[in-house]
Structure formats: C-alpha cells, structure tokens
Design a protein around this motif. Structure first.
Motif: not given
Ligand code: SAH
Length: 508
Positions: A313-326
């Motif tokens: 899902s698009p939401n999943g993509v957003g969350c994934l990149f936030e977790r990578l950035a973390a």
C-alpha cells in the motif's frame, strides 16, 4: 506583536462562498493573523490556513438570531489592534460592498489604529456569473446598480429612490433576502419598469447547492416562492438575465452538481478524491472513518540481506521510508533487492521516493502479485504491510521455500467524527468506500447500517470492499470496474448520469 506596539487591522473580503474565490492576499493574511474576527457568510474552509495559536472570534449571526452588535465588533477591532495584534476582519464578499467595512475603517482611523483593505469577489457579481448571467453585456446592459435590501432600519422607508431605480438604464442587482421580492417588483413596475423584463434570483451563489430561477419582473416573486428559494440570495433585474437560457448556464450543469458525496477514507488520502468530486460539481464531505497509525515509528528498519521486498500500500511505502530514515538510510538501502508493488498507487509512492518497482501485477490484489512473482528465485523476502492484512502473499512465498519476514508497519484505527459530520455523511446522496476498513469503521462510527439514509447510494471500489458491505447486510449500489480512485469516480459519474436521465424522463 509589531515593533511599534500598535497592531494593524486588515478588512478582508472572503468572497461569496466558493473557497477558490478567496484572493491570494486574503489567504496570506489569514495564515499570518494573530486574531481573526469572522462573519457567517465566509467559505467553509476559509480559516483552515490560520495558525493554531490564532484567536478565532465569530461575530456573525447565531442561527436566525441577531448578529453581534456593531459597536461590540468595533470595540473588539480596536482592542485587538491596540494590543499590537495582526487582526484580520474577515467578511463575506467584498468588505466595502454592503459589508460595513467603511464604518469599521472610520472607527479604526479615529482610534489611531492602522488598517488595510483587501477587496473580495462580491456576491452581487459572482452569484449571477455562476448562474450564467453577466451583469453587463455590450448589447444589453452598459451600467449596473448594486442595491441593498438590508439598509439601516433606522433610515426612513424612502431611503431607496424607487422611481429613480426603476428608470436606471441598466442591470439592477439586489443584495437581500427573498421576503422583499414582491415589494421590490411592485415598486419597480409602479416606477415604469417593464413587467416582462427578464429577472433572476440566485440562491447560495458559487456554492455546491446553488440554485437559480429565471422569470420576468412580474413573475419572479411567485416562481421563487414556488421553488422555495431561501437566503442568501441575489436578485437581478435586466435583459442580461435572459442569457442564462441562451447558452451561458455552466456551473449548475456540471455532472455532479447538487449531489453530496461522503469520502470515508483517511484524511491524509481523502483530498485527491474529494478534489476530483468537487471539480465535477459535487459537495464532497470529508468524513474519514479511519486513520493510519504507524507502528514502531522511529525504530530503524534494515532491509539488507533480503533479495525481495514487497510493498502492499502507499501508506506502507511512507512508513517504510520513515523507518529507513530513522536508521540514517535512504532508497539505496533497497539497492540489492527486487522491489514489488501490489498496484499503481503503491508503485507511484515508491517512485516518489526514488525507487522504480521491478514488479507490478495487472490486477491489484495479493493473488495477482504472487502470480507475477512466480518465476523469481527468492531466498529471503521482506513483506512490509498493514497489521491486519491477509496472509496470501507470505504463505505463498514460504510454500516456495523462501524465508519470509513480515513487518507490520502501521495499523488502521478509527477516526473521530463529530455528530454533525456523522449526520451529514449518513444523509449524503453517495457514500464512497475505498477499502474494507472504511466500511467497518464507518458503520461502527454510525452505530450500524440503520443510520444510513434510505436514499443514500453506496459506492464500492471493488469486490473485496463490496463483500465487506454485504457481510454487514448492505448491498453496494455501484461497484467500480477499475479498482482505484479514477475507476470509482467513473462508476459514480455513470450512476449519477443514468439516474438524472431516468428522473428527466419521468418529468417529461
Ligand atoms: N459584502 C457582501 C454582501 C453582504 S450583505 C458581498 O460583497 O457580497 C449580505 C447579502 O449578500 C445577503 O443577504 C445576500 O443577498 C448576499 N449574498 C452573500 N453571499 C451570497 C451568496 N453566496 N449567494 C447569494 N447571495 C449572497
């Protein structure tokens, strides 16, 4: 607070109601204001850009009751200005056209408080324009008179020179309620105006519920009464009124005009769908049933060592990149892996983050993604998704001998709706459902399917969402053939068109 200690008051016009008719200057000042004193007839979204700390003061009418007395408004303007505030005095239409802006400016001058005036689009010109009536026209009107029906009650009855108005060589535009219509027509005709001159009344001009009645000076009052025209409305008398039926009608002609459509998806995603519906003339109600709540936000996620990464899902993509950035990582963390997206929305979200997905199936469901991945050798797979998701994809990958790690990136939770929002959504002409969770949470928020209006039509994005509606005892009236937002809008349009044709045939 300004350096001099004295504030500044901006007398700002907010236009007739369509948020698109707020000026750039008005939006800029609203966004910078410390205090906003606002009236009743301003666009619903006019205050959306105000700072959270800004003090918003309503000074308009309560229901059918009286407005705040003008002296009290004047006092507030002076007080806030003297306290060094940036004050926006926000009024419907234009502040200097029947808006008492002139009086307020004089009070400010007297008190030594600097002011500026921001003109707005006035309803007397805009409502006719949206009704398909230009107030001037080369061959039919070379002058316009703006006339108030809300004149100071302290003035004697004769404040308007009716014989002079009747003789005015041009269009007459009246700002007032509909109650005075019979009296106005009578006086104009008595003053010599032709009874068969075209005349029109535009109710709720520039708003999604706009209605227009065209008749003659002699028949307008009766026609408006029969159509139950209510305030706010603009009345116009002049030959230009005939242009509406000569081909200038446009606003009320848009395919979804007059229909309300509730959008139940999460607020963060609702704006695209709502904007498309508004473009088509609908009143879009943003009544989000759900909200996306990231899980383990801030905890770094390391995707290295996976040869396949699946996003659902698009939401999943957003969350994934936030977790990578973390963890101080970016798109390059996915460099070694095949990246699969379940559908075009997810693929778009990936591209926005600089990743072109390797695999996107034709149909946007988990089974199709499994098929699309059939020939790919997979050793270790990462499935990044919502917490309550079906296990079709991980199970299939495991069955093929892959080691699968499932990461729940976010969960879907209930959004809070006010009583007014719930009531408006339940009574809408259409309610749109873009996922099974929107169905479940919307019905929970309403307290059950009984709350949904009998004439309300339910629109589903696809078979999975429709099945959830049926589980709750509801039959979707419309199901999109393409399971994305464009497909949903197309299906809704087709339904509205066929119903309009049917009711037209009935009337004929
Ligand atoms: N300053 C405003 C007018 C204020 S007087 C302006 O420039 O538009 C209020 C009157 O304006 C109402 O009684 C009604 O006659 C008219 N009006 C305001 N908004 C309107 C709308 N959206 N459609 C039709 N009439 C409107």
């Amino acid at each position: 607070m300004s350096a001099s200690g004295v504030g500044r008051v901006y007398l700002v016009g907010a236009g007739p109601g369509d948020p698109g008719l707020l000026t750039a200057r008005a939006l800029e000042l609203i966004a910078a204001a410390d205090t906003i004193l606002y009236d009743r007839l301003i666009p619903a979204t006019a205050l959306a850009g105000a700072r959270p700390e800004a003090e918003l003061v309503y000074v308009g009418k309560e229901g059918r009751g009286p407005s705040m007395p003008q002296e009290q408004i004047d006092r507030l303007l002076v007080e806030h200005g003297a306290a060094g505030k940036r004050v926006v005095r926000l009024k419907g239409g234009d502040p200097f056209v029947f808006g008492r802006g002139g009086e307020e400016a004089l009070v400010l001058r007297e008190a030594g408080i600097p002011f500026e005036v921001v003109p707005g689009v006035t309803s007397g010109v805009a409502a006719p324009a949206y009704g398909g009536i230009p107030v001037t026209h080369r061959d039919r009107a070379s002058a316009v008179a703006l006339v108030t029906g809300h004149e100071d009650p302290a003035k004697p009855e004769s404040a308007i020179d009716w014989p002079a108005l009747a003789a005015f060589p041009g269009t007459l535009v009246f700002y007032m309620g509909v109650k005075q219509l019979p009296r106005i027509a009578e006086r104009l005709i008595a003053g010599g105006r032709a009874p068969d001159e075209p005349a029109a009344v535009v109710e709720r001009g520039t708003l999604p519920g706009q209605r227009t009645v065209v008749a003659t000076l002699a028949t307008l009052a009766e026609r408006a009464e029969a159509e139950r025209i209510r305030p706010p409305s603009i009345t116009l008398v002049g030959p230009v009124a005939a242009l509406r039926d000569e081909g200038l009608r446009w606003f009320e002609q848009r395919p979804l005009h007059g229909l309300t459509v509730a959008v139940t998806r999460a607020r963060a995603q609702a704006s695209g769908l709502a904007a498309r519906l508004r473009e088509l003339g609908a009143e879009a109600l943003e009544t989000p049933a759900i909200r996306i709540e990231p899980l383990d936000a801030g905890a770094p996620l390391d995707p290295s060592g996976f040869d396949l990464v699946c996003l659902t899902s698009p939401n999943g993509v957003g969350c994934l990149f936030e977790r990578l950035a973390a963890g101080g990582r970016d798109a390059r963390a996915l460099a070694g892996a095949t990246v699969a997206a379940i559908g075009p929305g997810t693929a778009r979200a990936l591209r926005e983050h600089g990743v072109i997905p390797d695999v996107v199936p034709e149909r946007f469901v988990a089974e199709a993604l499994v098929e699309a991945l059939a020939d790919l050798p997979v050793r270790r797979a990462l499935v990044a998704r919502a917490s309550v998701a079906r296990d079709v994809l991980p199970d299939a990958l495991r069955a093929r001998g892959a080691e699968v790690e499932v990461v729940d990136l976010y969960e879907t939770v209930a959004e809070r709706l006010s009583d007014a929002e719930r009531a408006a959504a339940a009574a809408a002409d259409y309610v749109t459902f873009t996922s099974s969770s929107t169905v479940r949470f919307f019905l929970a928020a309403l307290g059950g399917r009984e709350a949904i209006g009998a004439r309300t039509r339910l629109v589903s994005i696809g078979p999975v969402t429709s099945a959830t509606l049926r589980e709750h005892g509801l039959e979707p009236h419309v199901e999109a053939a393409r399971h994305d937002v464009d497909g949903l809008v197309d299906a809704l349009l087709a339904d509205a068109a066929s119903r309009a044709a049917a009711s037209g045939a009935e009337r004929a």
